[in-house]
Design a protein around this motif. Structure first.
Motif, PDB file in Angstrom:
ATOM      1  N   MET A  31      47.639  33.302  45.749  1.00  0.00           N
ATOM      2  CA  MET A  31      46.526  33.643  44.836  1.00  0.00           C
ATOM      3  C   MET A  31      45.323  32.766  45.105  1.00  0.00           C
ATOM      4  O   MET A  31      45.449  31.558  45.255  1.00  0.00           O
ATOM      5  N   SER A  32      44.187  33.371  45.191  1.00  0.00           N
ATOM      6  CA  SER A  32      43.013  32.576  45.480  1.00  0.00           C
ATOM      7  C   SER A  32      42.265  32.211  44.210  1.00  0.00           C
ATOM      8  O   SER A  32      41.813  33.066  43.482  1.00  0.00           O
ATOM      9  N   PRO A  33      42.135  30.951  43.941  1.00  0.00           N
ATOM     10  CA  PRO A  33      41.334  30.545  42.802  1.00  0.00           C
ATOM     11  C   PRO A  33      39.859  30.434  43.182  1.00  0.00           C
ATOM     12  O   PRO A  33      39.038  30.062  42.371  1.00  0.00           O
ATOM     13  N   TYR A  34      39.538  30.736  44.442  1.00  0.00           N
ATOM     14  CA  TYR A  34      38.175  30.495  44.895  1.00  0.00           C
ATOM     15  C   TYR A  34      37.204  31.513  44.315  1.00  0.00           C
ATOM     16  O   TYR A  34      37.513  32.677  44.173  1.00  0.00           O
ATOM     17  N   ALA A  90      38.022  29.177  32.717  1.00  0.00           N
ATOM     18  CA  ALA A  90      38.825  30.101  31.914  1.00  0.00           C
ATOM     19  C   ALA A  90      38.882  31.482  32.556  1.00  0.00           C
ATOM     20  O   ALA A  90      39.946  32.107  32.637  1.00  0.00           O
ATOM     21  N   PHE A  91      37.724  31.969  33.042  1.00  0.00           N
ATOM     22  CA  PHE A  91      37.720  33.282  33.714  1.00  0.00           C
ATOM     23  C   PHE A  91      38.578  33.261  34.977  1.00  0.00           C
ATOM     24  O   PHE A  91      39.323  34.198  35.258  1.00  0.00           O
ATOM     25  N   LEU A  92      38.442  32.149  35.753  1.00  0.00           N
ATOM     26  CA  LEU A  92      39.234  32.041  36.984  1.00  0.00           C
ATOM     27  C   LEU A  92      40.725  32.081  36.667  1.00  0.00           C
ATOM     28  O   LEU A  92      41.495  32.769  37.332  1.00  0.00           O
ATOM     29  N   GLU A  93      41.114  31.350  35.632  1.00  0.00           N
ATOM     30  CA  GLU A  93      42.531  31.282  35.272  1.00  0.00           C
ATOM     31  C   GLU A  93      43.050  32.672  34.883  1.00  0.00           C
ATOM     32  O   GLU A  93      44.090  33.126  35.346  1.00  0.00           O
ATOM     33  N   LYS A  94      42.248  33.372  34.044  1.00  0.00           N
ATOM     34  CA  LYS A  94      42.637  34.726  33.618  1.00  0.00           C
ATOM     35  C   LYS A  94      42.720  35.667  34.817  1.00  0.00           C
ATOM     36  O   LYS A  94      43.657  36.464  34.943  1.00  0.00           O
ATOM     37  N   ALA A  95      41.693  35.580  35.690  1.00  0.00           N
ATOM     38  CA  ALA A  95      41.648  36.487  36.846  1.00  0.00           C
ATOM     39  C   ALA A  95      42.829  36.226  37.768  1.00  0.00           C
ATOM     40  O   ALA A  95      43.466  37.164  38.261  1.00  0.00           O
ATOM     41  N   ASN A  96      43.136  34.955  37.997  1.00  0.00           N
ATOM     42  CA  ASN A  96      44.250  34.642  38.883  1.00  0.00           C
ATOM     43  C   ASN A  96      45.565  35.183  38.339  1.00  0.00           C
ATOM     44  O   ASN A  96      46.381  35.742  39.068  1.00  0.00           O
ATOM     45  N   ALA A  97      45.747  35.028  37.033  1.00  0.00           N
ATOM     46  CA  ALA A  97      46.981  35.529  36.429  1.00  0.00           C
ATOM     47  C   ALA A  97      47.038  37.052  36.535  1.00  0.00           C
ATOM     48  O   ALA A  97      48.063  37.633  36.913  1.00  0.00           O
ATOM     49  N   ALA A  98      45.904  37.702  36.239  1.00  0.00           N
ATOM     50  CA  ALA A  98      45.871  39.166  36.289  1.00  0.00           C
ATOM     51  C   ALA A  98      46.102  39.664  37.710  1.00  0.00           C
ATOM     52  O   ALA A  98      46.845  40.624  37.937  1.00  0.00           O
ATOM     53  N   ASN A  99      45.466  38.981  38.684  1.00  0.00           N
ATOM     54  CA  ASN A  99      45.616  39.408  40.075  1.00  0.00           C
ATOM     55  C   ASN A  99      47.043  39.207  40.563  1.00  0.00           C
ATOM     56  O   ASN A  99      47.556  40.010  41.348  1.00  0.00           O
ATOM     57  N   ALA A 100      47.681  38.144  40.099  1.00  0.00           N
ATOM     58  CA  ALA A 100      49.073  37.917  40.493  1.00  0.00           C
ATOM     59  C   ALA A 100      49.944  39.052  39.969  1.00  0.00           C
ATOM     60  O   ALA A 100      50.806  39.579  40.676  1.00  0.00           O
ATOM     61  N   ALA A 158      42.497  47.337  41.779  1.00  0.00           N
ATOM     62  CA  ALA A 158      42.705  46.667  40.501  1.00  0.00           C
ATOM     63  C   ALA A 158      42.240  45.209  40.507  1.00  0.00           C
ATOM     64  O   ALA A 158      42.365  44.510  39.519  1.00  0.00           O
ATOM     65  N   TRP A 159      41.718  44.763  41.647  1.00  0.00           N
ATOM     66  CA  TRP A 159      41.405  43.338  41.783  1.00  0.00           C
ATOM     67  C   TRP A 159      40.231  42.912  40.904  1.00  0.00           C
ATOM     68  O   TRP A 159      39.294  43.660  40.682  1.00  0.00           O
ATOM     69  N   VAL A 160      40.309  41.685  40.386  1.00  0.00           N
ATOM     70  CA  VAL A 160      39.207  41.130  39.590  1.00  0.00           C
ATOM     71  C   VAL A 160      38.605  39.935  40.326  1.00  0.00           C
ATOM     72  O   VAL A 160      39.316  39.009  40.705  1.00  0.00           O
ATOM     73  N   LEU A 161      37.302  40.008  40.566  1.00  0.00           N
ATOM     74  CA  LEU A 161      36.606  38.921  41.242  1.00  0.00           C
ATOM     75  C   LEU A 161      35.843  38.094  40.220  1.00  0.00           C
ATOM     76  O   LEU A 161      35.268  38.631  39.280  1.00  0.00           O
ATOM     77  N   VAL A 162      35.843  36.786  40.447  1.00  0.00           N
ATOM     78  CA  VAL A 162      35.025  35.919  39.602  1.00  0.00           C
ATOM     79  C   VAL A 162      34.053  35.194  40.509  1.00  0.00           C
ATOM     80  O   VAL A 162      34.454  34.617  41.515  1.00  0.00           O
ATOM     81  N   THR A 163      32.781  35.293  40.199  1.00  0.00           N
ATOM     82  CA  THR A 163      31.810  34.575  41.013  1.00  0.00           C
ATOM     83  C   THR A 163      30.747  33.979  40.098  1.00  0.00           C
ATOM     84  O   THR A 163      30.892  34.014  38.870  1.00  0.00           O
ATOM     85  N   THR A 164      29.726  33.398  40.712  1.00  0.00           N
ATOM     86  CA  THR A 164      28.741  32.678  39.896  1.00  0.00           C
ATOM     87  C   THR A 164      27.335  33.063  40.315  1.00  0.00           C
ATOM     88  O   THR A 164      27.124  33.533  41.420  1.00  0.00           O
ATOM     89  N   SER A 165      26.385  32.865  39.421  1.00  0.00           N
ATOM     90  CA  SER A 165      24.993  33.015  39.816  1.00  0.00           C
ATOM     91  C   SER A 165      24.162  32.087  38.945  1.00  0.00           C
ATOM     92  O   SER A 165      24.706  31.251  38.218  1.00  0.00           O
ATOM     93  N   GLY A 166      22.866  32.233  39.034  1.00  0.00           N
ATOM     94  CA  GLY A 166      21.993  31.295  38.327  1.00  0.00           C
ATOM     95  C   GLY A 166      21.769  31.679  36.878  1.00  0.00           C
ATOM     96  O   GLY A 166      22.430  32.560  36.320  1.00  0.00           O
ATOM     97  N   CYS A 167      20.785  31.029  36.296  1.00  0.00           N
ATOM     98  CA  CYS A 167      20.405  31.239  34.903  1.00  0.00           C
ATOM     99  C   CYS A 167      20.051  32.704  34.673  1.00  0.00           C
ATOM    100  O   CYS A 167      19.351  33.317  35.462  1.00  0.00           O
ATOM    101  N   ALA A 168      20.562  33.265  33.606  1.00  0.00           N
ATOM    102  CA  ALA A 168      20.288  34.674  33.330  1.00  0.00           C
ATOM    103  C   ALA A 168      18.977  34.851  32.576  1.00  0.00           C
ATOM    104  O   ALA A 168      18.552  35.962  32.315  1.00  0.00           O
ATOM    105  N   GLY A 169      18.342  33.770  32.211  1.00  0.00           N
ATOM    106  CA  GLY A 169      17.027  33.853  31.581  1.00  0.00           C
ATOM    107  C   GLY A 169      17.036  33.652  30.082  1.00  0.00           C
ATOM    108  O   GLY A 169      16.006  33.368  29.483  1.00  0.00           O
ATOM    109  N   LEU A 170      18.203  33.768  29.492  1.00  0.00           N
ATOM    110  CA  LEU A 170      18.265  33.621  28.035  1.00  0.00           C
ATOM    111  C   LEU A 170      18.981  32.306  27.721  1.00  0.00           C
ATOM    112  O   LEU A 170      20.113  32.290  27.236  1.00  0.00           O
ATOM    113  N   CYS A 171      18.277  31.200  28.030  1.00  0.00           N
ATOM    114  CA  CYS A 171      18.918  29.890  28.020  1.00  0.00           C
ATOM    115  C   CYS A 171      19.488  29.539  26.648  1.00  0.00           C
ATOM    116  O   CYS A 171      20.468  28.804  26.533  1.00  0.00           O
TER     117      CYS A 171
END
Lengths: 597, 140
Positions: free
Chosen positions: A1-4, B49-59, B74-87
């Motif tokens: 599982m990738s946590p990345y 928290a999102f990463l943990e949930k996604a990893n469990a779901a993907n497993a 069915a895969w769930v990706l978690v990624t990041t980006s910058g400020c959404a503008g509504l600080c």
């Protein structure tokens, strides 16, 4: 599982490595560790991304953000802004020439947008040193299918139906070659992968091996099964240390997984591969020379027939294809012949990888469908000629290919069209030349290369190219005579027709095509003792224009033979009897006061 | 080692989980907004928290799915980006379920993440009471 949450695809092709991409990788590791994000961000080293001109390159997944020209100093800011705060950094992205807005996503950059990847499908996506990543991209599945579900005849039929032709230059139908080798009597047969790639400026095969070594292995095993060979060789030139080490590592991993060795997949088929390092002789690109080199004797070509498919390595039936040919095989078996035959033109199927070099903005490695025009490659993908210069010619097929002029830019790139135009597909070198290139000098340069590399076994190649070079040297030195052009044409035909192997058979191409398309340049050298591109030193003079010279002394200071006289703020003069025509004065003059003619 | 088709599948599955991110494939993508404001407001624990949930779901997905296509879908990706503008409403995240309008959530806590993940990411029903807005700004 990738946590990345992010994958950083760091290009570690030879181009980027020499631009210090490994230091970028180390800096990324440092900065990411300093922020405690090792478990969130994975750093992956990949093979050549292709956009070598702009290396070192890092592509950030999943959003495909393309960063270029990275330096170690950029890394802390990149990590802080993009990976911590999530703000991508436009100043490190690609900005098209003449525009101000950067293009963040890789696939939106024109260089990538027009490409079609088959041979390089895994470039920049997998870590070539990790067999599992190849397997995850459907790797070794075609081989399993070929070994478990297909008869050798069915494999050959598939490759024939796909229309795959030799990518090393000859363009011979691969399936037909396999069929001939399979039909040759004998229990002991061999397959060879030619990774010698001797063309100056060509690096397709090197990049494929560096990016995706397992695809080459998989292709070789499928071919061996079809032909009935028990042993294979991958011949890589020793000047490609990274390719040799990645291939060696890939073979070890494949052996450890039982993908090479005895009874592969329980199919009863056994096969082994050895890497052989070549000593860098251009003639080894010729298949019979390569086999001699493998056997440990002088790499001279053999007389054909018998062809290698009948009597090759150690006198046994041998099938030899180059790296790019082999790497296409797994895709054909996996996706089917019809899929492959759907790419390209009527007679040239699939894609071709080119290394785009010379006077071109986007130097790099590109893969395009057959039938694309030279103009699309040079202008759309290559980004045109830098420095506001005009396009003059493109040489296809490396040193033994022909030079095609601007009028031929709409020529579709396929085997037949290129041959008809007097050039060859070759292995895929594309050298772009601008208006400052003297075509006679180009012909002399390439003929000198092939003459130096001629093994000397057959007279037409050994003597013919030597005399042709002498005539070309005379022309560039202003000693050309009436009739030289006709003599060159006659000798070129003779060398082409009577040489033993492909080296002599193609060496005259640059001469013939430059005469065909740039005859006026030859005539100017011979009749007017003039080099229109102002390149040939014996035919040009440097003079200082009195009305433009400010007496800044820059030229005098930079003249290596001190042949420029003049005092501060007074007009300078070049002593023509001492001038060695190095051009320094012309390059350093800020007032365009040095004239070349 | 003797390679078999089953073993090849097993290696491919194990490794694919690590490379889905590169392909941008999947059922849903969660983008946690990691601007300075977001980080200051506690976006890192939200990301975790999102990463943990996604990893469990993907497993779970990997174990359940019959083939590669199902798994990828069915895969769930978690990624990041910058400020959404509504600080003012950080920490924030955007949830994009394939084929549906992106939804932005604000004032997140790990507890809200658990519910958003279960109901929206997995269930396809946006959690209206935490949602700030539907859709994205226009980019001209």
């Amino acid at each position: 599982m990738s946590p990345y949450r992010l994958h950083l695809m760091v290009c570690t092709g030879t181009g980027c490595v020499s631009n210090k991409s490994l230091k970028i990788k180390a800096a990324l590791e440092r900065e990411i560790a300093a922020r405690g994000m090792e478990r969130e961000i994975q750093i992956v080293t990949t093979g050549c991304n292709g956009f070598c001109a702009n290396g070192p390159i890092v592509v950030v997944k999943p959003d495909d953000i393309f960063y270029q020209f990275l330096s170690e100093e950029d890394v802390p800011r990149l990590v802080e802004e993009h990976f911590v705060k999530g703000r991508s950094v436009p100043s490190l992205m690609y900005t098209p020439p003449g525009e101000t807005a950067a293009i963040p996503r890789m696939q939106d950059i024109p260089f990538f947008a027009k490409q079609r990847l088959v041979a390089l499908a895994n470039k920049g996506i997998i870590d070539p040193e990790n067999i599992d990543e190849y397997i995850a991209r459907d790797g070794y599945r075609a081989m399993a299918r070929a070994l478990l579900e297909m008869t050798p005849e069915a494999i050959i039929a598939e490759v024939k139906a796909a229309g795959l032709r030799g990518r090393g230059g000859g363009g011979f139908p691969t399936g037909v070659k396999w069929e001939l080798c399979r039909a040759s009597p004998g229990d002991e047969k061999y397959v060879i992968c030619n990774g010698d790639e001797g063309d100056p400026g060509a690096f397709m095969d090197r990049s494929i091996v560096e990016s995706d070594p397992h695809a080459v292995i998989e292709g070789l095993v499928i071919g061996a099964r079809a032909i009935g060979a028990g042993e294979g060789f991958i011949y890589i030139r020793n000047e490609y240390p990274l390719a040799v080490s990645r291939m060696t590592r890939a073979l070890e991993q494949a052996e450890a997984y039982g993908l090479l060795g005895d009874d592969i997949f329980g199919s009863g088929f056994s096969f082994r591969i050895t890497v052989n390092r070549g000593a860098g002789a251009f003639v080894c690109g010729e298949e019979t020379s390569l086999m001699n080199s493998l056997e440990g004797v002088l790499p001279e070509p053999r007389v054909r027939p018998p062809y290698p498919v009948v009597s090759g390595y150690r006198g046994k039936p041998t099938n030899i294809n180059n790296v790019e040919t082999w790497v296409n095989v797994p895709s054909i078996v996996r996706n089917g012949a019809a899929w492959y035959a759907g790419i390209g033109t009527a007679s040239s199927k699939g894609t071709k990888v080119f290394s785009l070099v010379g006077k071109i903005r986007n130097t790099g490695l590109v893969e395009v469908p057959m039938g694309i025009t030279l103009r699309e490659i040079v202008h759309d993908i290559g980004g045109g000629i830098p420095g506001g210069k005009r396009f003059k010619a493109v040489q296809t097929g490396g040193p033994s290919g022909g030079c095609l002029p601007a009028e031929m830019l709409d020529l579709p790139v396929d085997y037949e069209s290129l041959t008809k135009a007097g050039s060859i597909m070759g292995s895929g070198g594309l050298i772009v030349m601008d208006e400052d290139t003297c075509m006679v000098e180009v012909a002399r340069y390439f003929l000198s290369f092939t003459q130096d590399e001629s093994c000397g076994k057959c007279t037409p190649c050994r003597e013919g190219t030597r005399h042709m070079r002498a005539i070309l040297e005379d022309i560039t030195k202003g000693k050309g005579r009436e009739g030289d052009i006709e003599l060159l044409e006659e000798m070129a035909r003779l060398v082409k027709d009577t040489s033993l192997c492909g080296l002599g058979g193609t060496a005259p191409n640059p001469v013939l095509t430059t005469i065909r398309y740039f005859r006026h340049e030859y005539e100017a050298h011979i009749r007017d003792r003039r080099c229109p591109a102002r390149v040939c030193k014996d035919l040009i003079t440097f003079t200082i224009l009195p009305d433009k010279c400010t007496g800044c002394m820059a030229c005098a200071k930079n003249c290596p033979v001190n042949c420029i006289a003049g005092e501060r703020k007074k007009v300078h003069v070049i002593d023509q009897s001492l001038c060695i025509k190095c051009g320094n004065c012309h390059s350093v003059c800020k007032f365009a006061a040095v004239r070349v003619e | 080692m003797k390679m078999t088709m089953e073993e090849l599948d097993r290696i491919a599955e194990r490794q694919r989980a690590a490379t889905y991110l590169r392909e941008g494939a999947g059922h849903a993508k969660v983008t946690v907004h990691l601007g300075t404001c977001g980080i200051a407001a506690g976006a890192q624990p939200i990301l975790a928290a999102f990463l943990e949930k996604a990893n469990a779901a993907n497993a779970a997905t990997a174990a359940r799915a019959a083939d590669e296509e199902q798994r990828k879908a069915a895969w769930v990706l978690v990624t990041t980006s910058g400020c959404a503008g509504l600080c003012a409403r950080e920490p924030m995240a955007t949830v994009e379920v394939r084929g549906a309008v992106p939804v932005k959530y604000g004032d997140l806590t790990p507890e809200k993440v658990a519910r958003i993940f279960a109901e929206h990411v997995q269930g396809g029903r946006p959690v209206a009471e935490y949602a700030l807005v539907q859709g994205s700004e226009r980019i001209s």
